[in-house]
Design an enzyme around this catalytic site. Structure first.
Site, short mmCIF file in Angstrom:
data_model
loop_
_atom_site.label_atom_id
_atom_site.label_comp_id
_atom_site.label_asym_id
_atom_site.label_seq_id
_atom_site.Cartn_x
_atom_site.Cartn_y
_atom_site.Cartn_z
CG HIS A 183 -2.08 0.91 1.08
ND1 HIS A 183 -1.99 2.26 1.32
CD2 HIS A 183 -3.34 0.67 0.67
CE1 HIS A 183 -3.17 2.80 1.08
NE2 HIS A 183 -4.00 1.87 0.68
CG ASP A 237 -8.83 -3.87 -2.82
OD1 ASP A 237 -10.01 -3.76 -2.47
OD2 ASP A 237 -8.20 -2.99 -3.41
N1 ACO Z 1 4.15 -7.73 -4.91
C1 ACO Z 1 5.49 -7.77 -5.04
N2 ACO Z 1 6.30 -6.71 -4.85
C2 ACO Z 1 5.72 -5.54 -4.51
C3 ACO Z 1 4.33 -5.42 -4.34
C4 ACO Z 1 3.53 -6.58 -4.56
N3 ACO Z 1 2.20 -6.52 -4.42
N4 ACO Z 1 4.03 -4.15 -3.99
C5 ACO Z 1 5.19 -3.49 -3.93
N5 ACO Z 1 6.22 -4.33 -4.24
C6 ACO Z 1 7.66 -4.00 -4.22
C7 ACO Z 1 8.06 -3.20 -5.45
O1 ACO Z 1 8.50 -4.04 -6.51
C8 ACO Z 1 9.18 -2.36 -4.89
O2 ACO Z 1 10.33 -3.18 -4.76
P1 ACO Z 1 11.81 -2.53 -4.94
O3 ACO Z 1 11.95 -1.51 -3.87
O4 ACO Z 1 12.72 -3.70 -4.82
O5 ACO Z 1 11.81 -1.93 -6.33
C9 ACO Z 1 8.71 -2.04 -3.46
O6 ACO Z 1 7.86 -3.14 -3.10
C10 ACO Z 1 7.93 -0.73 -3.34
O7 ACO Z 1 6.86 -0.77 -4.26
P2 ACO Z 1 6.27 0.50 -5.01
O8 ACO Z 1 5.61 0.04 -6.27
O9 ACO Z 1 7.34 1.55 -5.13
O10 ACO Z 1 5.22 1.01 -3.94
P3 ACO Z 1 4.06 2.01 -4.26
O11 ACO Z 1 3.77 2.68 -2.99
O12 ACO Z 1 4.38 2.85 -5.45
O13 ACO Z 1 2.85 1.05 -4.71
C11 ACO Z 1 0.96 -0.35 -4.66
C12 ACO Z 1 1.81 0.67 -3.90
C13 ACO Z 1 0.57 0.21 -6.06
C14 ACO Z 1 -0.33 -0.60 -3.89
C15 ACO Z 1 1.78 -1.66 -4.83
O14 ACO Z 1 2.12 -2.18 -3.54
C16 ACO Z 1 1.04 -2.72 -5.64
O15 ACO Z 1 1.14 -2.71 -6.88
N6 ACO Z 1 0.28 -3.65 -4.97
C17 ACO Z 1 -0.49 -4.65 -5.67
C18 ACO Z 1 -1.79 -4.05 -6.17
C19 ACO Z 1 -2.77 -3.77 -5.04
O16 ACO Z 1 -3.01 -4.60 -4.18
N7 ACO Z 1 -3.38 -2.57 -5.10
C20 ACO Z 1 -4.40 -2.16 -4.12
C21 ACO Z 1 -3.92 -1.04 -3.29
S1 ACO Z 1 -5.09 -0.67 -2.03
C22 ACO Z 1 -6.29 0.20 -2.76
O17 ACO Z 1 -6.17 0.85 -3.74
C23 ACO Z 1 -7.57 0.10 -2.11
#
Ligand code: ACO
Length: 428
Positions: A307, A364
């Site tokens: 998140h 979610d």
């Molecule tokens: N699975 C695997 N790796 C992940 C995930 C995941 N679900 N989420 C983040 N990471 C990793 C990234 O690859 C990154 O790794 P790195 O530092 O080695 O490059 C690190 O964790 C940080 O991730 P970011 O993408 O920079 O985090 P950001 O805050 O931009 O993204 C997000 C948040 C979009 C929610 C992301 O965690 C994601 O894509 N999750 C899956 C989709 C999801 O569940 N979305 C619902 C969000 S809640 C809502 O909207 C109600």
């Protein structure tokens, strides 16, 4: 004396005002930075940028706190009704009994949509995704209520629009589902409460009587409350920025619905179930998917994990996890996807990759499981999220307009070509 920070650029010192929120949050007010220094700030994805000062929702991602207008989400989810929470978010205070009755009544008597709406529904292919239908139909409300377009609208007109949105979106959402199924639509039943009426419009068939199960209606009430607002997330920021051009509230909310649809935002609840099903169909090898999620050359991510702001735990996920267990037990549903979800959660929470990045299940991760148990089809999950988020979008739009915020217009750092002369096509 007002608190300031000092910024030194090229040996010149500038005083930058510090703003302190009511929960002690600190912000540097850089609104005059460019005029004073010629510099802007750069923050792609707005990870560290406050776009407004808001009195609606407080969340502390580190401590896992979420409050609407000061009330903890745990108390609201346990004790209140969705329309009561909607009133709280939109008007700023919990309604007194009479106010609440009047508000509920106003919403109830506006649940019908104009009959001509049917003609628009008829134009969509039968397999249309209900989110596309929902956003289009919400935009089309400007055609049925043209006074809503007037930027000089009165508070009474604004309130009518608010009530119409709360009343009609469940009808439109249920009809979008019926269209996808090829079933006849159900008209609202104003003798039912908000959640029961929605379930009736979704599930009643001319061929058999549908009795709303109070367990299902209660779970829906809770889910809608948990989704009702989440401060400046992607869809809400969209609603505020679209609304800042003084477009109609219907159009701003339609934009929010579209922003919500993506799998990185509200679309994640659909993506979670699709992922759990894929794992099950692939033999249930959870480790394989945990490893895939860590592979930088593989675009796969664990849906429902991570998140932008919660870096410890998502308080909504905690409530939903318990609700999922309760609903499944009460309904006697045995869902293999829930077993996979639980095992996946356990493995990921112990895995160093997820621990290092503070990746926890978000709201979610479990909402899809409950929706499935309630009989709601996967493609409707994000629509359910939109139903829940509606009061938040309205409240945030209203606050933005009442505070007379300027049009939202970020700047950029240009990194393209510098000036060059046009070359005619035969010389390229
Ligand atoms: N699975 C695997 N790796 C992940 C995930 C995941 N679900 N989420 C983040 N990471 C990793 C990234 O690859 C990154 O790794 P790195 O530092 O080695 O490059 C690190 O964790 C940080 O991730 P970011 O993408 O920079 O985090 P950001 O805050 O931009 O993204 C997000 C948040 C979009 C929610 C992301 O965690 C994601 O894509 N999750 C899956 C989709 C999801 O569940 N979305 C619902 C969000 S809640 C809502 O909207 C109600």
């Amino acid at each position: 004396m007002a608190e300031t920070a000092q910024l030194i650029i090229d040996g010149n010192t500038y005083e930058v005002p510090i703003i302190t929120g009511s929960e002690g949050e600190k912000a540097l007010d850089i609104s005059k930075l460019r005029a004073q220094t010629g510099h802007i700030t750069l923050d792609i994805g707005y990870k560290n940028t406050g776009s407004t000062q808001s009195a609606i929702t407080f969340l502390d991602g580190e401590k896992g706190i979420l409050r609407y207008r000061g009330y903890p989400i745990e108390q609201l989810a346990e004790q209140s009704e969705f329309l009561e929470v909607a009133y709280l978010l939109i008007y700023g205070a919990l309604p007194a009994k009479k106010e609440y009755e009047e508000f509920k009544n106003a919403v109830t008597i506006h649940t019908l949509v104009h009959e001509d709406t049917q003609k628009i529904f008829d134009g969509f292919p039968s397999n249309s995704h209900p989110m596309g239908v929902l956003s289009s139909l919400v935009s089309s409300l400007t055609a049925f209520y043209p006074r809503s377009i007037d930027p000089g609208r009165t508070p009474q007109e604004v309130n009518r629009t608010i009530v119409r949105l709360l009343a009609k979106i469940p009808t439109i959402a249920a009809w979008a589902y019926k269209g996808e199924m090829g079933h006849p639509v159900n008209y609202p039943n104003n003798e039912l409460d908000y959640c029961s009426n929605f379930l009736h419009m979704l599930f009643s068939l001319p061929t058999e009587k549908y009795e709303v199960d109070p367990v299902v209606a209660d779970a829906l009430n809770k889910l809608l409350i948990l989704h009702a607002d989440h401060e400046q997330n992607c869809s809400t920021s969209t609603v505020r920025i679209v609304g800042s051009s003084h477009t109609s509230l219907y159009t701003a909310v339609a934009a929010g619905i579209n922003a919500l649809w993506g799998p990185l935002h509200g679309g994640a609840n659909q993506a979670v179930i699709e992922m759990l099903e894929a794992i099950r169909n692939d033999g249930g090898d959870i480790q394989k998917y945990v490893k895939k999620a860590q592979d930088k050359d593989d675009p796969f991510r664990l849906m429902g994990f991570g998140h932008r702001v919660y870096k410890n735990f998502d308080p909504r996920a905690k409530i939903i996890k318990k609700a999922a267990d309760d609903v499944l037990a009460k309904l006697g549903v045995d869902d293999p996807c829930l077993d996979i979800a639980k095992e996946l959660e356990e493995i990921a929470l112990r895995d160093q990759y997820f621990v290092d990045r503070n990746l926890y299940p978000n709201v979610d991760f479990y909402s899809g499981i409950i929706y499935r148990a309630m009989g709601i089809p996967t493609e409707m999950f994000t629509v359910m999220f939109a139903l829940g988020r509606l009061p938040g979008w309205i409240a945030q739009w209203k606050e933005m307009r009442e505070n007379q915020e300027p049009i939202g217009r970020p700047r950029q750092v240009y990194i393209g070509e510098t000036e060059r002369d046009y070359v005619s096509i035969d010389k390229r």
